[in-house]
Design a protein around this motif. Structure first.
Motif, short mmCIF file in Angstrom:
data_model
loop_
_atom_site.label_atom_id
_atom_site.label_comp_id
_atom_site.label_asym_id
_atom_site.label_seq_id
_atom_site.Cartn_x
_atom_site.Cartn_y
_atom_site.Cartn_z
N UNK A 104 35.72 52.62 43.86
CA UNK A 104 35.66 51.91 42.03
C UNK A 104 36.86 51.49 41.49
N UNK A 105 37.92 51.86 41.86
CA UNK A 105 39.20 51.80 41.24
C UNK A 105 39.79 50.59 41.50
N UNK A 106 39.20 49.89 43.37
CA UNK A 106 39.23 48.81 43.94
C UNK A 106 38.71 47.46 43.19
N UNK A 107 37.27 48.52 42.88
CA UNK A 107 36.25 47.26 42.17
C UNK A 107 37.11 46.94 41.02
N UNK A 108 36.97 48.09 39.29
CA UNK A 108 37.60 47.57 38.71
C UNK A 108 38.50 47.12 38.81
N UNK A 109 40.24 47.48 38.93
CA UNK A 109 40.68 46.41 39.28
C UNK A 109 40.35 44.96 39.63
N UNK A 110 39.57 44.33 40.53
CA UNK A 110 39.60 43.33 40.90
C UNK A 110 38.65 42.67 39.45
N UNK A 111 37.71 42.84 39.13
CA UNK A 111 36.89 42.88 37.22
C UNK A 111 38.21 41.95 35.94
N UNK A 112 38.91 43.75 36.24
CA UNK A 112 40.17 43.49 35.12
C UNK A 112 41.13 42.09 35.61
N UNK A 113 41.64 42.04 37.03
CA UNK A 113 42.12 40.64 37.34
C UNK A 113 41.74 39.43 36.91
N UNK A 114 39.82 39.40 37.82
CA UNK A 114 39.42 38.41 37.47
C UNK A 114 38.29 38.18 36.36
N UNK A 148 37.39 26.35 51.42
CA UNK A 148 37.56 25.07 51.37
C UNK A 148 39.75 25.64 51.50
N UNK A 149 40.58 25.31 51.16
CA UNK A 149 42.04 25.72 51.37
C UNK A 149 42.71 26.00 49.83
N UNK A 150 41.62 24.87 49.58
CA UNK A 150 42.26 25.04 47.99
C UNK A 150 41.51 26.66 47.05
N UNK A 151 40.15 26.71 47.47
CA UNK A 151 39.79 27.61 47.29
C UNK A 151 39.84 29.01 47.83
N UNK A 152 40.61 29.24 48.84
CA UNK A 152 41.00 30.24 50.16
C UNK A 152 42.15 30.56 48.90
N UNK A 153 43.17 29.77 48.32
CA UNK A 153 44.50 29.91 47.78
C UNK A 153 44.40 30.03 46.65
N UNK A 154 43.12 30.09 46.05
CA UNK A 154 43.09 31.00 44.94
C UNK A 154 42.88 32.21 44.84
N UNK A 155 41.60 32.83 45.50
CA UNK A 155 41.11 33.61 46.20
C UNK A 155 42.25 35.52 46.22
N UNK A 165 45.39 34.55 46.15
CA UNK A 165 46.04 34.64 45.16
C UNK A 165 46.08 36.10 43.70
N UNK A 166 45.28 35.75 43.99
CA UNK A 166 44.04 36.70 42.72
C UNK A 166 43.76 37.99 43.72
N UNK A 167 43.98 38.37 44.48
CA UNK A 167 43.77 39.21 45.74
C UNK A 167 45.03 39.93 45.82
N UNK A 168 45.96 39.36 45.85
CA UNK A 168 47.70 39.77 45.91
C UNK A 168 47.98 40.46 44.83
N UNK A 169 47.69 39.42 43.89
CA UNK A 169 48.10 39.71 42.50
C UNK A 169 47.63 41.22 41.82
N UNK A 170 45.75 42.02 42.40
CA UNK A 170 45.27 42.79 41.70
C UNK A 170 46.03 43.80 43.17
#
Length: 154
Positions: free
Chosen positions: A32-42, A130-137, A139-144
């Motif tokens: 639950x904590x991880x899912x909430x963090x992902x939504x906050x980050x996004x 694709x590479x650009x989408x993977x890089x963007x995703x 990077x967001x995963x790392x921040x979250x």
């Protein structure tokens, strides 16, 4: 982590394999904590809900074969609903997740958190086709994950 104003998240956790609780006590709270963090980050504001199913490899293999035509288990599957309020479903395969954590020298808790963040981001439209989408995703995963105190998984 508390959700910021304007973000109300309901995360239903379905335990399809009781071994999850034995192997990782408190797993429901963790996901639950991880899912909430992902939504906050996004930055997805508003009322949101999702379901996370904690399954075994056998069940995930059957889903993966049916839905992706890949007759093998995978660590996480995401099923976006296409709706605004109910985001969809995430399914994790316990044995695969544990094996990967061991192979990658990560704690099971950190790996589970990463996969839930990854799956949740898929539910809100992120992808790595694709590479650009993977890089963007990624990077967001790392921040979250950093906000959760989890090291860079890549």
């Amino acid at each position: 982590m508390t959700a910021p104003a304007g973000l109300a998240v309901y995360c239903d956790v379905v335990l399809l394999d009781a071994a999850w609780q034995r192997a990782l006590p408190g797993v429901e709270r963790l996901v639950r904590r991880a899912a909430r963090a992902a939504l906050v980050g996004a930055r997805r504001s508003g009322r949101r809900s999702l379901t996370i199913a904690l399954a075994d490899d056998r069940r995930v293999r059957a889903l993966n074969a049916r839905d992706r035509k890949k007759d093998k288990p995978t660590n996480v599957l995401s099923y976006p609903s296409g709706e605004r309020a109910f985001l969809g479903d995430i399914v994790l395969a316990r044995q695969t997740v544990w094996r990967e954590a061991r192979e990658q020298a990560k704690t099971a808790a950190d790996h589970v958190s990463h996969l839930v963040v990854h799956g949740t981001l898929h539910l809100v439209g992120y992808d790595h086709d694709n590479d650009a989408d993977a890089d963007r995703m990624e990077a967001l995963e790392r921040r979250v994950l950093a906000r959760l105190g989890i090291a860079d998984p890549y």
